[in-house]
Design a protein around this motif. Structure first.
Motif, PDB file in Angstrom:
ATOM      1  N   VAL A 176       1.730   7.353  -9.056  1.00 57.88           N
ATOM      2  CA  VAL A 176       2.148   6.489  -7.944  1.00 57.88           C
ATOM      3  C   VAL A 176       2.894   5.271  -8.491  1.00 57.88           C
ATOM      4  O   VAL A 176       3.966   4.902  -7.996  1.00 57.88           O
ATOM      5  CB  VAL A 176       0.941   6.053  -7.087  1.00 57.88           C
ATOM      6  CG1 VAL A 176       1.362   5.053  -6.010  1.00 57.88           C
ATOM      7  CG2 VAL A 176       0.286   7.274  -6.433  1.00 57.88           C
ATOM      8  N   LEU A 177       2.364   4.702  -9.556  1.00 61.81           N
ATOM      9  CA  LEU A 177       2.997   3.521 -10.157  1.00 61.81           C
ATOM     10  C   LEU A 177       4.422   3.860 -10.608  1.00 61.81           C
ATOM     11  O   LEU A 177       5.380   3.160 -10.273  1.00 61.81           O
ATOM     12  CB  LEU A 177       2.144   3.072 -11.354  1.00 61.81           C
ATOM     13  CG  LEU A 177       2.449   1.727 -11.965  1.00 61.81           C
ATOM     14  CD1 LEU A 177       2.254   0.626 -10.940  1.00 61.81           C
ATOM     15  CD2 LEU A 177       1.533   1.484 -13.173  1.00 61.81           C
ATOM     16  N   ASP A 178       4.574   4.966 -11.332  1.00 63.30           N
ATOM     17  CA  ASP A 178       5.886   5.330 -11.876  1.00 63.30           C
ATOM     18  C   ASP A 178       6.864   5.731 -10.780  1.00 63.30           C
ATOM     19  O   ASP A 178       8.062   5.463 -10.877  1.00 63.30           O
ATOM     20  CB  ASP A 178       5.746   6.481 -12.880  1.00 63.30           C
ATOM     21  CG  ASP A 178       4.977   6.048 -14.123  1.00 63.30           C
ATOM     22  OD1 ASP A 178       4.788   4.813 -14.299  1.00 63.30           O
ATOM     23  OD2 ASP A 178       4.549   6.920 -14.901  1.00 63.30           O
ATOM     24  N   SER A 179       6.369   6.391  -9.724  1.00 61.66           N
ATOM     25  CA  SER A 179       7.300   6.883  -8.712  1.00 61.66           C
ATOM     26  C   SER A 179       7.662   5.821  -7.674  1.00 61.66           C
ATOM     27  O   SER A 179       8.620   5.979  -6.936  1.00 61.66           O
ATOM     28  CB  SER A 179       6.730   8.126  -8.022  1.00 61.66           C
ATOM     29  OG  SER A 179       5.492   7.831  -7.435  1.00 61.66           O
ATOM     30  N   MET A 207       0.828  -1.215   0.000  1.00 60.67           N
ATOM     31  CA  MET A 207       0.000   0.000   0.000  1.00 60.67           C
ATOM     32  C   MET A 207       0.855   1.253   0.000  1.00 60.67           C
ATOM     33  O   MET A 207       1.911   1.295   0.615  1.00 60.67           O
ATOM     34  CB  MET A 207      -0.897  -0.013   1.245  1.00 60.67           C
ATOM     35  CG  MET A 207      -2.038   0.966   1.221  1.00 60.67           C
ATOM     36  SD  MET A 207      -3.416   0.452   0.180  1.00 60.67           S
ATOM     37  CE  MET A 207      -4.149  -0.821   1.190  1.00 60.67           C
ATOM     38  N   GLU A 208       0.377   2.282  -0.707  1.00 63.88           N
ATOM     39  CA  GLU A 208       0.967   3.619  -0.643  1.00 63.88           C
ATOM     40  C   GLU A 208      -0.135   4.588  -0.267  1.00 63.88           C
ATOM     41  O   GLU A 208      -1.309   4.326  -0.528  1.00 63.88           O
ATOM     42  CB  GLU A 208       1.527   4.037  -2.022  1.00 63.88           C
ATOM     43  CG  GLU A 208       2.595   3.121  -2.591  1.00 63.88           C
ATOM     44  CD  GLU A 208       3.947   3.249  -1.889  1.00 63.88           C
ATOM     45  OE1 GLU A 208       4.124   4.178  -1.074  1.00 63.88           O
ATOM     46  OE2 GLU A 208       4.821   2.408  -2.166  1.00 63.88           O
ATOM     47  N   GLY A 209       0.250   5.719   0.339  1.00 66.19           N
ATOM     48  CA  GLY A 209      -0.752   6.736   0.666  1.00 66.19           C
ATOM     49  C   GLY A 209      -0.611   7.947  -0.233  1.00 66.19           C
ATOM     50  O   GLY A 209       0.465   8.193  -0.781  1.00 66.19           O
ATOM     51  N   ILE A 210      -1.704   8.694  -0.409  1.00 71.55           N
ATOM     52  CA  ILE A 210      -1.612   9.997  -1.072  1.00 71.55           C
ATOM     53  C   ILE A 210      -2.561  10.974  -0.374  1.00 71.55           C
ATOM     54  O   ILE A 210      -3.385  10.576   0.445  1.00 71.55           O
ATOM     55  CB  ILE A 210      -1.966   9.971  -2.586  1.00 71.55           C
ATOM     56  CG1 ILE A 210      -3.435   9.586  -2.805  1.00 71.55           C
ATOM     57  CG2 ILE A 210      -1.036   9.071  -3.362  1.00 71.55           C
ATOM     58  CD1 ILE A 210      -3.941   9.973  -4.189  1.00 71.55           C
ATOM     59  N   ASP A 211      -2.424  12.249  -0.739  1.00 68.28           N
ATOM     60  CA  ASP A 211      -3.371  13.260  -0.275  1.00 68.28           C
ATOM     61  C   ASP A 211      -3.616  14.201  -1.449  1.00 68.28           C
ATOM     62  O   ASP A 211      -2.850  15.119  -1.702  1.00 68.28           O
ATOM     63  CB  ASP A 211      -2.784  14.013   0.928  1.00 68.28           C
ATOM     64  CG  ASP A 211      -3.750  15.045   1.482  1.00 68.28           C
ATOM     65  OD1 ASP A 211      -4.978  14.933   1.200  1.00 68.28           O
ATOM     66  OD2 ASP A 211      -3.304  15.973   2.179  1.00 68.28           O
TER      67      ASP A 211
END
Ligand code: ATP
Length: 537
Positions: free
Chosen positions: A155-158, A60-64
């Motif tokens: 998100v995928l690329d970074s 999992m990754e988070g974003i805002d």
């Protein structure tokens, strides 16, 4: 658990959890403000969710993401066209209602003369920029999900994630609900905790099942009980147009069994909808042609050497509904010791007088009167068990205009103080305040400075909110902390100073446990370790 919403509304206002929004200007329907304790509780809930779903998972990754988004987002997501509720007007009293929430009868005036339902879009439209150009508008987001989909590629690329993986986000959402109601259950501004979990097509059903289990377990971990939580599998005719399957987690709120979280299998609808070159993607979902997107929202599968559009499992929970569920589950009115009949009798009589006075009063609006009488009757049926609820009754709309209310309060308060307590049995990690440090005597400088020192030291660990309180006698202070759900109270007394009978107690304090009310003596030097250990549960 709470029996009625009034118990919670009253406690929340009285103790500073949640206030009606914009109250000094007569309020703004469908908005609430979180007070000093409410913000702590809400933050703790969000942190528990973030910990479990972002930090403790490996996928999992988070974003805002921004609340304001290009309006094309809402065209291609389908919200401009389909994010509507059926609205009806009452021809008699002119009130507006959501057709699917009333049963053919106006809840205000009971008239059955209603207009035909018509679609009402729930998005708040807002002007963007200083030029009054009719095209320069967007919407306040009605869900946080779209901010995740449009960032899928970033998100995928970074992060170079491989399927399956998810993106989590917590943030505000806005819906122009036709009839906001039931306290913070249905409001116009709220927060969501959402996950979009991307999986290979074909693996979606197994992941959906897994997420339903994970989410139930998480709600149990924050203190909801299994018997108040019910998974509901939506029937095919109930499914949103993008969903292959949806499981709602329903919670037994004081007003009924209702949705707390929805867990949907959204297939490749969202990524497909926001992609360019849709024709070449082999989408399973039916999407509207997109002539604006600048990117293909696909995943390159290193095993098959093919671009695929992942399927999405979406667990979407409301923060405010979560807070309401926590409060409701934790709430209890308990008898500390049995109140003798002769002390209850005058209260019963004063309550009966109060209710008579309410039913005769013509200034109280019908709805408020009905609510007051219903709650009053409920209490009157078993005053001995429900006495603390009278505080809630007296803070309901209309009650303040009753002359004999003061007399009733005068009868109730001393009996409550002596024989009852209201308590919030929060899990310690959710409690707004973890520890209250209390001086046995507030006019003894040494006791006070020792207590303040303990507060400072515990607070400096950074892991818990600790307060100092000397605004009452010790029994009253305990009750107050019970009522806001503080799991531990620490009392500094003469024994602590070595001035008591047992000098071996020097440098120890009393730790009182909220749920059992048991007290233990603990050395000041061991407090931090002791509390940390107890806090785990
Ligand atoms: P409902 O049917 O109750 O209107 P929904 O099915 O439209 O809810 P979703 O679009 O699935 O809700 O939103 C996900 C979650 O967001 C819900 O489970 C709920 O917890 C929360 N939520 C939605 N609308 C509101 C609202 N008006 N006030 C508070 N929370 C809300």
């Amino acid at each position: 658990a709470a029996q009625t919403m009034e118990q919670l509304v009253s406690l929340c206002k009285r103790r500073g959890f949640i206030f009606p929004g914009s109250a000094v200007y007569g309020g703004l329907q469908g908005t609430y403000d979180y007070g000093p304790l409410g913000v702590e509780l809400k933050n703790n809930l969000k942190l528990a969710w973030w910990r479990a779903n972002v930090w403790e998972r490996e996928d999992m990754e988070g974003i805002d993401a921004a609340i304001l988004m290009n309006k094309l987002t809402w065209r291609y997501s389908g919200h401009e066209e389909t994010f509507v509720d059926p609205m009806v007007d009452c021809k008699n009293c002119k009130m507006r209602w959501r057709a699917d929430q009333i049963s053919g009868k106006c809840p205000n005036c009971a008239s059955t003369e209603l207009t035909e339902p018509r679609p009402f879009n729930l998005m708040f439209k807002t002007q963007i920029g200083p030029v009054p150009d009719p095209e320069s508008f967007s919407y306040l987001r009605p869900e946080t999900a779209q901010g995740i989909f449009v960032n899928f590629k970033h998100v995928l690329d970074s992060t170079s994630r491989k399927l399956p993986f998810g993106i989590a986000q917590i943030g505000k959402a806005f819906r122009n609900e036709i009839t906001p109601r039931n306290f913070i259950f249905r409001v116009r501004e709220f927060e969501q905790m959402e996950i979009e979990f991307f999986v290979r097509p074909g693996e979606d059903e197994a992941w959906h099942k897994k997420w339903v289990e994970d989410r139930i377990n998480w709600w149990l971990s924050v203190g909801l009980s299994r018997q108040n939580l019910e998974p509901y599998h939506q029937k095919p005719e109930e499914l949103a147009h993008y969903a292959k399957a949806t499981v709602d987690l329903l919670y037994r709120f004081p007003h009924g069994l209702e949705e707390l979280e929805g867990i949907a299998n959204r297939t490749d609808y969202d990524l497909g909808s926001h992609s360019k070159d849709q024709g070449a993607l082999g989408l399973k979902a039916r999407v509207s042609p997109n002539s604006h997107s600048t990117d293909k929202l696909t995943y390159f599968d290193p095993e098959t050497k093919q671009h695929v559009v992942p399927f999405v499992i979406e667990p979407s929970a409301g923060v405010d509904r979560g807070v309401l569920a926590l409060l409701s589950e934790a709430y209890a009115e308990e008898q500390v010791k049995p109140a003798p009949a002769e002390r209850l009798k005058p209260v019963e009589e004063a309550l009966a007088t109060f209710l008579k006075s309410v039913s005769r009063n013509e200034k109280i609006p019908a709805q408020a009167k009905e609510a007051l009488l219903a709650e009053g009757e409920r209490i009157a049926q078993a005053v001995g068990e429900r006495l603390p609820s009278i505080a809630g009754l007296l803070s309901m709309p209309g009650a303040e205009s009753i002359e004999v209310a003061k007399k009733l309060r005068g009868q109730v308060d001393p009996v409550v103080d002596e024989f009852y307590r209201t308590v919030l049995h929060f899990k310690p990690h959710l409690a707004p305040i973890k520890v209250a440090v209390l001086p046995l005597k507030k006019n003894n400088p040494e006791i006070v400075s020792t207590a303040k020192g303990i507060r400072r030291k515990l607070q400096s660990t950074g892991s818990m909110r600790v307060v100092y309180d000397d605004t009452g006698a010790i029994g009253k202070l305990y009750r107050r902390q019970d009522e806001i759900g503080t799991p531990f109270c620490i009392t500094v007394d003469f024994d602590t100073l070595g001035e008591g009978q047992d000098t071996a107690l020097k440098n120890t304090v009393t730790v009182r446990h909220r749920d059992s009310m048991a007290q233990e003596r603990v050395a000041i030097s061991e407090l931090e370790t002791y509390l940390r250990e107890k806090m785990q549960s």
